[in-house]
Design a protein around this motif. Structure first.
Motif, PDB file in Angstrom:
ATOM      1  N   HIS A 188      -8.359  -7.921  -0.359  1.00  0.00           N
ATOM      2  CA  HIS A 188      -7.827  -8.949   0.740  1.00  0.00           C
ATOM      3  C   HIS A 188      -9.046 -10.000   0.996  1.00  0.00           C
ATOM      4  O   HIS A 188     -10.092  -9.870   0.849  1.00  0.00           O
ATOM      5  CB  HIS A 188      -7.905  -7.916   2.037  1.00  0.00           C
ATOM      6  CG  HIS A 188      -6.958  -6.742   1.856  1.00  0.00           C
ATOM      7  ND1 HIS A 188      -7.224  -5.651   1.487  1.00  0.00           N
ATOM      8  CD2 HIS A 188      -5.891  -6.553   2.331  1.00  0.00           C
ATOM      9  CE1 HIS A 188      -6.322  -4.794   1.343  1.00  0.00           C
ATOM     10  NE2 HIS A 188      -5.010  -5.343   1.837  1.00  0.00           N
ATOM     11  N   LEU A 238       0.041  -7.576  12.516  1.00  0.00           N
ATOM     12  CA  LEU A 238      -1.361  -7.451  13.016  1.00  0.00           C
ATOM     13  C   LEU A 238      -1.928  -8.501  13.890  1.00  0.00           C
ATOM     14  O   LEU A 238      -3.265  -8.741  13.970  1.00  0.00           O
ATOM     15  CB  LEU A 238      -2.257  -7.166  11.704  1.00  0.00           C
ATOM     16  CG  LEU A 238      -1.906  -5.702  10.770  1.00  0.00           C
ATOM     17  CD1 LEU A 238      -2.780  -5.628   9.884  1.00  0.00           C
ATOM     18  CD2 LEU A 238      -2.065  -4.603  11.877  1.00  0.00           C
ATOM     19  N   SER A 266       2.918  -8.914   7.770  1.00  0.00           N
ATOM     20  CA  SER A 266       1.833  -8.200   8.068  1.00  0.00           C
ATOM     21  C   SER A 266       1.098  -9.091   9.039  1.00  0.00           C
ATOM     22  O   SER A 266       0.429  -8.577  10.054  1.00  0.00           O
ATOM     23  CB  SER A 266       1.184  -7.818   6.973  1.00  0.00           C
ATOM     24  OG  SER A 266      -0.257  -7.457   7.206  1.00  0.00           O
ATOM     25  N   HIS A 281       0.885  -1.108  -0.056  1.00  0.00           N
ATOM     26  CA  HIS A 281       0.029   0.104  -0.128  1.00  0.00           C
ATOM     27  C   HIS A 281       0.830   1.269  -0.091  1.00  0.00           C
ATOM     28  O   HIS A 281       1.744   1.432   0.994  1.00  0.00           O
ATOM     29  CB  HIS A 281      -0.822   0.231   1.254  1.00  0.00           C
ATOM     30  CG  HIS A 281      -1.783  -1.192   1.441  1.00  0.00           C
ATOM     31  ND1 HIS A 281      -3.177  -0.961   1.021  1.00  0.00           N
ATOM     32  CD2 HIS A 281      -1.752  -2.228   1.666  1.00  0.00           C
ATOM     33  CE1 HIS A 281      -3.635  -2.286   1.414  1.00  0.00           C
ATOM     34  NE2 HIS A 281      -3.010  -3.166   1.597  1.00  0.00           N
ATOM     35  N   GLN A 290       0.540   3.972   2.968  1.00  0.00           N
ATOM     36  CA  GLN A 290       0.594   3.523   4.372  1.00  0.00           C
ATOM     37  C   GLN A 290       2.095   3.408   4.804  1.00  0.00           C
ATOM     38  O   GLN A 290       2.324   3.144   5.953  1.00  0.00           O
ATOM     39  CB  GLN A 290      -0.115   2.073   4.600  1.00  0.00           C
ATOM     40  CG  GLN A 290      -1.530   2.041   4.167  1.00  0.00           C
ATOM     41  CD  GLN A 290      -2.391   0.674   4.505  1.00  0.00           C
ATOM     42  OE1 GLN A 290      -1.693  -0.076   5.005  1.00  0.00           O
ATOM     43  NE2 GLN A 290      -3.084   0.560   3.893  1.00  0.00           N
ATOM     44  N   ARG A 292     -11.285  -2.796  -2.124  1.00  0.00           N
ATOM     45  CA  ARG A 292     -10.558  -3.003  -0.919  1.00  0.00           C
ATOM     46  C   ARG A 292     -10.632  -4.235  -0.261  1.00  0.00           C
ATOM     47  O   ARG A 292      -9.885  -5.119   0.164  1.00  0.00           O
ATOM     48  CB  ARG A 292     -10.663  -1.826  -0.038  1.00  0.00           C
ATOM     49  CG  ARG A 292      -9.683  -1.755   1.004  1.00  0.00           C
ATOM     50  CD  ARG A 292      -9.648  -0.736   1.866  1.00  0.00           C
ATOM     51  NE  ARG A 292      -8.408  -0.552   2.660  1.00  0.00           N
ATOM     52  CZ  ARG A 292      -7.750   0.783   2.798  1.00  0.00           C
ATOM     53  NH1 ARG A 292      -8.262   1.524   2.339  1.00  0.00           N
ATOM     54  NH2 ARG A 292      -6.830   0.491   3.166  1.00  0.00           N
ATOM     55  N   ASP A 340       2.928  -5.883   2.044  1.00  0.00           N
ATOM     56  CA  ASP A 340       1.528  -5.442   2.794  1.00  0.00           C
ATOM     57  C   ASP A 340       1.793  -4.209   3.894  1.00  0.00           C
ATOM     58  O   ASP A 340       1.268  -4.035   4.748  1.00  0.00           O
ATOM     59  CB  ASP A 340       0.908  -6.546   3.503  1.00  0.00           C
ATOM     60  CG  ASP A 340      -0.645  -6.035   4.010  1.00  0.00           C
ATOM     61  OD1 ASP A 340      -1.086  -5.059   3.364  1.00  0.00           O
ATOM     62  OD2 ASP A 340      -1.042  -6.414   4.984  1.00  0.00           O
ATOM     63  N   TRP A 377      -6.980  -1.327  13.589  1.00  0.00           N
ATOM     64  CA  TRP A 377      -5.874  -0.677  13.160  1.00  0.00           C
ATOM     65  C   TRP A 377      -6.266   0.294  12.160  1.00  0.00           C
ATOM     66  O   TRP A 377      -5.886   1.322  12.051  1.00  0.00           O
ATOM     67  CB  TRP A 377      -4.863  -1.859  12.929  1.00  0.00           C
ATOM     68  CG  TRP A 377      -3.769  -1.451  11.949  1.00  0.00           C
ATOM     69  CD1 TRP A 377      -2.613  -0.763  12.552  1.00  0.00           C
ATOM     70  CD2 TRP A 377      -3.527  -1.746  10.761  1.00  0.00           C
ATOM     71  NE1 TRP A 377      -1.572  -0.602  11.699  1.00  0.00           N
ATOM     72  CE2 TRP A 377      -2.264  -1.062  10.369  1.00  0.00           C
ATOM     73  CE3 TRP A 377      -4.340  -2.143   9.713  1.00  0.00           C
ATOM     74  CZ2 TRP A 377      -1.721  -1.077   9.006  1.00  0.00           C
ATOM     75  CZ3 TRP A 377      -3.597  -2.262   8.468  1.00  0.00           C
ATOM     76  CH2 TRP A 377      -2.373  -1.646   8.200  1.00  0.00           C
ATOM     77  N   LEU A 378      -7.258  -0.341  11.199  1.00  0.00           N
ATOM     78  CA  LEU A 378      -7.540   0.321  10.367  1.00  0.00           C
ATOM     79  C   LEU A 378      -8.093   1.824  10.346  1.00  0.00           C
ATOM     80  O   LEU A 378      -7.808   2.743  10.023  1.00  0.00           O
ATOM     81  CB  LEU A 378      -8.649  -0.089   9.344  1.00  0.00           C
ATOM     82  CG  LEU A 378      -8.078  -1.468   8.156  1.00  0.00           C
ATOM     83  CD1 LEU A 378      -9.461  -2.265   7.672  1.00  0.00           C
ATOM     84  CD2 LEU A 378      -6.906  -0.906   7.089  1.00  0.00           C
ATOM     85  N   GLU A 426      -8.052 -12.444   6.304  1.00  0.00           N
ATOM     86  CA  GLU A 426      -7.127 -12.123   6.873  1.00  0.00           C
ATOM     87  C   GLU A 426      -7.146 -12.247   8.350  1.00  0.00           C
ATOM     88  O   GLU A 426      -6.160 -12.716   8.996  1.00  0.00           O
ATOM     89  CB  GLU A 426      -6.821 -10.620   6.516  1.00  0.00           C
ATOM     90  CG  GLU A 426      -5.522  -9.910   7.163  1.00  0.00           C
ATOM     91  CD  GLU A 426      -5.473  -8.432   6.622  1.00  0.00           C
ATOM     92  OE1 GLU A 426      -6.052  -7.899   6.157  1.00  0.00           O
ATOM     93  OE2 GLU A 426      -4.195  -7.609   7.106  1.00  0.00           O
ATOM     94  N   ILE A 429      -5.011   3.810   9.801  1.00  0.00           N
ATOM     95  CA  ILE A 429      -4.611   3.736   8.345  1.00  0.00           C
ATOM     96  C   ILE A 429      -5.877   4.610   7.601  1.00  0.00           C
ATOM     97  O   ILE A 429      -5.309   5.411   6.659  1.00  0.00           O
ATOM     98  CB  ILE A 429      -4.932   2.266   7.912  1.00  0.00           C
ATOM     99  CG1 ILE A 429      -3.673   1.677   8.453  1.00  0.00           C
ATOM    100  CG2 ILE A 429      -4.879   2.400   6.358  1.00  0.00           C
ATOM    101  CD1 ILE A 429      -2.409   2.002   8.066  1.00  0.00           C
TER     102      ILE A 429
HETATM  103  N1  GUN Z   1      -8.014  -5.062   4.489  1.00  0.00           N
HETATM  104  C1  GUN Z   1      -8.692  -3.852   4.109  1.00  0.00           C
HETATM  105  N2  GUN Z   1      -7.899  -2.992   4.016  1.00  0.00           N
HETATM  106  C2  GUN Z   1      -6.632  -3.382   4.332  1.00  0.00           C
HETATM  107  C3  GUN Z   1      -5.326  -2.651   4.648  1.00  0.00           C
HETATM  108  O1  GUN Z   1      -5.207  -1.587   4.035  1.00  0.00           O
HETATM  109  N3  GUN Z   1      -4.279  -3.611   4.774  1.00  0.00           N
HETATM  110  C4  GUN Z   1      -4.533  -4.846   5.503  1.00  0.00           C
HETATM  111  N4  GUN Z   1      -3.555  -5.623   5.836  1.00  0.00           N
HETATM  112  N5  GUN Z   1      -5.677  -5.381   5.179  1.00  0.00           N
HETATM  113  C5  GUN Z   1      -6.821  -4.801   4.934  1.00  0.00           C
END
Ligand code: GUN
Ligand code: FE
Length: 423
Positions: free
Chosen positions: A220, A288, A284, A68, A71, A193, A310, A85-86, A223, A90
């Motif tokens: 994504h 996270l 990442s 990104h 970021q 996204r 990432d 965290w977002l 995750e 972010i």
């Molecule tokens: N999922 C949605 N947006 C993001 C992002 O900016 N980074 C990560 N790691 N996961 C996300």
């Protein structure tokens, strides 16, 4: 222009092996590799410039499949798991990219650092403003990086300062793609996204564009456990997270799926059938506290797996670092699962970040390793002082390079045979 390059070349192969070309010469003509020779009479070769890198290690320019641009300024700074965290770091940072100078300065810094780490091809997200995405393309184009850039699409569950209007953002996609798709070394990437940030209407539209045009798609997937639960709530009629994207025809051989930690066998099967690309982002996933993706399991099942930094989920733009992290987390996973033979070897991780990624991006006829006829994308690294005075075996050179965490910065980087960075 003909350039003669000498050094120790590490040459990754499609079968996950790595060839060592010790004290070899590569002759580059007009950006392409014309000859690869061990013994040459320099006087008998016609060249314009000679780069003698001596005992330095030369590798193909590395390929980051997921990162990104906006970021980078938050690398290592934030904390907490994905969704908080977002929200806490972010989105606030990406909102600042509506300011032109901030976006320009930050983007320039990103590309300067990306190249200095030896990355010459990258698949990236810009900030979600149209202007920030255009700035990303302009600066990428100047940098000469092979740049796959997408405008992250987010028309719901997004702070008001970033949320996009569905119709408007579809227009923006066409307008940016018209200007930048397949221009020089740039490509526009369709970038919902993630499922949580997109309405079904938007997913539907993007799926239609993906079907009708020759675009890569990136998003994504699976995750974080809370994210997966939220997707279930938001799409109650769809059986799993992977099927959300599948429902809208977003899973194609040109789709890059970042993370893929929490997938059941059915989902793995869908991804396999659709022949999508997985971007494994181990740094990442540690930072996270997301989890550990089963890279070996996926590779053995025949899935296309590459690596992504990432940033700023990851805290480092170096793909050598990412390859090392991929090996290290696979060791933890193998211990945890009591499968002690099931680790990702350094050679494999190196191939994932070079030749395999080039294959997945359908550019392996041009880049990804050192073969006659390919373009010379390469990065030159110095080993640590202690390893320089140690008699390393050839098969130890790669790990000496990959684990040299005190120095991730290249001495020189070439794209298309052009020296784009040197220290
Ligand atoms: N999922 C949605 N947006 C993001 C992002 O900016 N980074 C990560 N790691 N996961 C996300
Ligand atoms: Fe990401």
């Amino acid at each position: 222009m003909r350039k003669l390059i000498k050094g120790i070349f590490l040459n990754p192969k499609s079968d996950y092996s790595v060839e060592v070309l010790n004290n070899y010469y590569l002759l580059i003509d007009n950006g392409k590799i014309e000859q690869i020779e061990k013994n040459i009479e320099i006087n008998e070769v016609a060249f314009d410039v000679f780069y003698d890198f001596g005992d330095r290690i030369i590798i193909p320019g590395m390929i980051d499949l997921h990162t990104h641009i906006p970021q980078f300024r938050a690398a290592g700074i934030g904390k907490g798991e994905l969704l908080e965290w977002l929200d806490n770091y972010i989105f606030l940072l990406e909102a600042k990219f509506s300011e032109k100078h901030f976006a320009e300065d930050s983007t320039k810094l990103f590309f300067k650092h990306l190249i200095s780490k030896g990355t010459t091809t990258a698949v990236m997200y810009s900030s979600p403003q149209k202007q920030a995405c255009e700035i990303a393309f302009e600066i990428a184009d100047e940098s000469q990086v092979r740049a796959y850039i997408g405008l992250p699409l987010m028309d719901r569950n997004t702070p008001e300062i970033l949320v996009q209007n569905t119709e408007q953002v579809i227009n923006d996609i066409f307008s940016i793609a018209k200007k930048w798709h397949k221009k020089n070394k740039c490509e526009f990437v369709l970038t919902p996204r993630f499922a949580l940030s997109c309405t079904e209407e938007l997913l539907q539209k993007v799926g239609e564009i993906a079907e009708s045009d020759d675009f890569f798609v990136q998003t994504h997937l699976a995750e974080n456990k809370k994210e997966v639960q939220e997707v279930k709530l938001q799409f109650p009629d769809i059986e799993n997270y992977t099927s959300v994207y599948d429902r809208y025809n977003l899973l194609t051989p040109k789709t890059l799926l970042a993370h893929c930690i929490f997938l059941n066998d059915e989902e793995i099967e869908i991804i396999n059938e659709r022949n999508c690309i997985i971007a494994h982002c181990p740094t990442s996933n540690k930072f996270l506290r997301s989890g550990i993706m089963r890279a070996n399991k996926y590779i053995n099942a025949g899935l296309k797996v590459g690596l992504g930094t990432d940033v700023a989920g990851g805290y480092c733009l170096s793909m050598l670092n990412e390859a090392m992290e991929a090996c290290e987390v696979s060791k933890l996973l193998s211990v945890q699962n009591e499968m002690h033979d099931d680790v990702l070897e350094a050679e494999s991780a190196f191939c994932l970040s070079t030749i395999k990624a080039a294959e997945f991006l359908e550019i392996s006829e041009e880049v990804g390793n050192f073969e006659i006829g390919k373009k010379f994308d390469a990065a030159v690294f110095e080993l640590s002082e202690v390893h320089k005075i140690t008699e390393l075996k050839e098969n130890e050179l790669l790990r000496a390079l990959m684990y040299n965490i005190d120095n991730r910065t290249a001495k020189a980087v070439f794209i298309d045979g052009n020296l784009v960075y040197h220290k």
